[in-house]
Design a protein around this motif. Structure first.
Motif, mmCIF file in Angstrom:
data_model
loop_
_atom_site.group_PDB
_atom_site.id
_atom_site.type_symbol
_atom_site.label_atom_id
_atom_site.label_comp_id
_atom_site.label_asym_id
_atom_site.label_seq_id
_atom_site.Cartn_x
_atom_site.Cartn_y
_atom_site.Cartn_z
ATOM 1 N N CYS A 1 1.120 -1.277 -0.101
ATOM 2 C CA CYS A 1 0.184 0.027 0.147
ATOM 3 C C CYS A 1 0.905 1.406 -0.136
ATOM 4 C CB CYS A 1 -0.790 -0.090 1.062
ATOM 5 S SG CYS A 1 -1.939 1.339 1.161
ATOM 6 N N ILE A 2 2.101 1.735 1.012
ATOM 7 C CA ILE A 2 2.874 2.454 1.746
ATOM 8 C C ILE A 2 3.272 2.761 -0.595
ATOM 9 C CG2 ILE A 2 5.522 3.308 1.545
ATOM 10 C CD1 ILE A 2 4.710 2.187 4.415
ATOM 11 N N SER A 3 3.483 1.670 -0.954
ATOM 12 C CA SER A 3 4.594 2.051 -2.660
ATOM 13 C C SER A 3 3.536 2.444 -3.044
ATOM 14 C CB SER A 3 5.267 0.489 -2.986
ATOM 15 O OG SER A 3 5.463 0.157 -2.291
ATOM 16 N N LYS A 4 2.080 2.255 -3.478
ATOM 17 C CA LYS A 4 1.533 2.688 -4.162
ATOM 18 C C LYS A 4 1.577 4.322 -3.643
ATOM 19 C CE LYS A 4 -1.187 -1.037 -4.801
ATOM 20 N NZ LYS A 4 -2.745 -1.445 -4.208
ATOM 21 N N TYR A 5 2.033 4.082 -2.492
ATOM 22 C CA TYR A 5 1.554 6.315 -2.459
ATOM 23 C C TYR A 5 2.823 7.111 -3.220
ATOM 24 C CZ TYR A 5 -2.940 6.129 0.156
ATOM 25 O OH TYR A 5 -4.062 6.047 0.362
ATOM 26 N N ASP B 1 -6.575 -1.446 2.820
ATOM 27 C CA ASP B 1 -5.560 -1.103 2.779
ATOM 28 C C ASP B 1 -6.082 0.158 2.688
ATOM 29 O OD1 ASP B 1 -3.811 -3.761 2.143
ATOM 30 O OD2 ASP B 1 -4.694 -3.631 -0.453
ATOM 31 N N ASN B 2 -6.836 0.702 4.424
ATOM 32 C CA ASN B 2 -6.817 2.370 4.335
ATOM 33 C C ASN B 2 -6.524 1.860 5.300
ATOM 34 O OD1 ASN B 2 -10.332 2.768 3.854
ATOM 35 N ND2 ASN B 2 -9.125 2.156 2.357
ATOM 36 N N PHE B 3 -5.447 3.807 5.423
ATOM 37 C CA PHE B 3 -5.243 4.291 6.828
ATOM 38 C C PHE B 3 -6.319 5.173 7.038
ATOM 39 C CE2 PHE B 3 -1.329 3.779 3.918
ATOM 40 C CZ PHE B 3 -0.447 3.504 4.273
ATOM 41 N N ALA C 1 13.998 11.690 11.723
ATOM 42 C CA ALA C 1 15.251 10.485 10.574
ATOM 43 C C ALA C 1 14.971 10.694 9.269
ATOM 44 C CB ALA C 1 15.032 9.437 11.368
ATOM 45 N N HIS C 2 13.608 10.465 8.714
ATOM 46 C CA HIS C 2 13.546 9.656 7.918
ATOM 47 C C HIS C 2 12.065 10.725 7.245
ATOM 48 C CE1 HIS C 2 15.316 5.999 8.375
ATOM 49 N NE2 HIS C 2 14.785 6.246 9.640
ATOM 50 N N HIS C 3 12.825 11.708 6.249
ATOM 51 C CA HIS C 3 12.383 12.337 5.801
ATOM 52 C C HIS C 3 11.778 12.324 4.507
ATOM 53 C CE1 HIS C 3 13.623 15.962 7.426
ATOM 54 N NE2 HIS C 3 15.286 15.592 7.553
ATOM 55 N N ASP C 4 11.525 10.899 3.952
ATOM 56 C CA ASP C 4 10.675 10.384 2.623
ATOM 57 C C ASP C 4 9.859 9.604 3.597
ATOM 58 O OD1 ASP C 4 12.329 8.469 3.931
ATOM 59 O OD2 ASP C 4 12.555 6.644 2.731
ATOM 60 N N LEU C 5 9.476 9.192 4.684
ATOM 61 C CA LEU C 5 8.341 9.245 5.666
ATOM 62 C C LEU C 5 7.007 10.817 5.785
ATOM 63 C CD1 LEU C 5 9.209 6.753 8.610
ATOM 64 C CD2 LEU C 5 8.279 5.961 6.399
ATOM 65 N N GLU C 6 8.516 11.368 6.104
ATOM 66 C CA GLU C 6 7.224 12.629 6.197
ATOM 67 C C GLU C 6 6.768 12.648 4.956
ATOM 68 O OE1 GLU C 6 7.669 16.855 8.829
ATOM 69 O OE2 GLU C 6 9.391 16.337 7.038
ATOM 70 N N ARG C 7 7.161 12.579 3.773
ATOM 71 C CA ARG C 7 6.593 13.177 2.323
ATOM 72 C C ARG C 7 5.457 11.716 2.194
ATOM 73 N NH1 ARG C 7 9.522 14.235 -2.786
ATOM 74 N NH2 ARG C 7 9.251 15.755 -1.955
ATOM 75 N N LEU C 8 5.759 10.916 2.520
ATOM 76 C CA LEU C 8 4.544 9.381 2.576
ATOM 77 C C LEU C 8 3.081 10.065 3.199
ATOM 78 C CD1 LEU C 8 4.214 6.394 1.763
ATOM 79 C CD2 LEU C 8 4.557 6.126 3.421
ATOM 80 N N VAL C 9 3.348 10.196 4.442
ATOM 81 C CA VAL C 9 2.208 10.667 5.431
ATOM 82 C C VAL C 9 2.031 12.071 4.285
ATOM 83 C CG1 VAL C 9 1.740 11.252 7.487
ATOM 84 C CG2 VAL C 9 3.256 9.438 7.477
ATOM 85 N N ARG C 10 2.101 13.350 4.137
ATOM 86 C CA ARG C 10 1.750 14.114 3.827
ATOM 87 C C ARG C 10 0.612 12.999 2.495
ATOM 88 N NH1 ARG C 10 2.986 16.805 -0.628
ATOM 89 N NH2 ARG C 10 4.940 15.634 -0.914
ATOM 90 N N ILE C 11 1.561 13.194 1.490
ATOM 91 C CA ILE C 11 0.452 12.151 0.194
ATOM 92 C C ILE C 11 -0.944 12.224 1.354
ATOM 93 C CG2 ILE C 11 0.667 10.564 -1.296
ATOM 94 C CD1 ILE C 11 4.314 11.854 -2.026
ATOM 95 N N ILE C 12 -0.649 11.192 2.106
ATOM 96 C CA ILE C 12 -1.501 9.554 2.537
ATOM 97 C C ILE C 12 -2.837 11.021 2.947
ATOM 98 C CG2 ILE C 12 -2.376 8.501 4.575
ATOM 99 C CD1 ILE C 12 0.021 7.260 3.411
#
Length: 187
Positions: free
Chosen positions: A7-11, A74-76, A115-126
């Protein structure tokens, strides 16, 4: 946890280091049907990924339950208002089926953001995708007829009719159960 990774990979693609850190911060929880993930008046401290099951978000108004969203595999899910503002939730989140979720706390998530800016971006997109669905729902409730809302539900989410009671579906559509029955007989 494979469902979450897919699911994360789709975002948004995240690094293997970020995935490992996220995986270590997650806790699997199982809740039985009819139990509550969040109750109004409490602060929601977790963001969840629904791996299996079905949830509904609803408000209580004058003794009446007003369903405004359903969550499926597959929903947050979370009480976004409470989770982000750190204020008590104004909604309830209830399991409609036995459900399996992955949970991360507000604090752990924000440490991962640092620590991981890609996680921050992921959650912003979600969050952006959540906002888009929220606005689409708002526009449908304001500008579409009950029949049009039902037809949209059939087109976009036909599984709801197989997994959700008619009363809760009617509440979600903003109509009475009698009106829903009448519309269903016409379609």
């Amino acid at each position: 946890m494979n469902a979450l990774y897919n699911c994360i990979s789709k975002y948004y693609p995240i690094t293997s280091e970020a995935w490992k850190a996220l995986s270590n911060a997650l806790t699997q929880i199982k809740i039985p049907r009819n139990s509550f993930l969040v109750k109004e008046g409490t602060v929601c401290n977790n963001l969840y990924f629904l791996e299996r099951g079905c949830l509904r978000g609803y408000y209580s108004l004058d003794g009446k339950e007003i369903t405004y969203w359903f969550g499926f595999e597959d929903n947050f899910v979370t009480s976004f208002y409470s989770f982000i503002s750190r204020k008590p939730a104004v909604e309830n989140i209830q399991a409609l089926e036995d459900s399996t979720l992955w949970s991360i706390s507000y604090e752990a998530l924000h440490l991962l953001f640092d620590a991981h800016h890609d996680l921050e971006r992921l959650v912003r997109i979600i969050n952006e995708q959540y906002y888009i669905r929220l606005e689409e729902r708002f526009m449908a409730m304001q500008f579409k007829t009950a029949k049009e809302r039902y037809e949209q539900l059939i087109e976009n989410s036909p599984h709801i009719l197989h997994r959700i009671s008619l009363g809760q579906t009617a509440s979600y559509l903003g109509i009475s159960q009698e009106t829903l029955s009448r519309i269903r007989s016409q379609v």
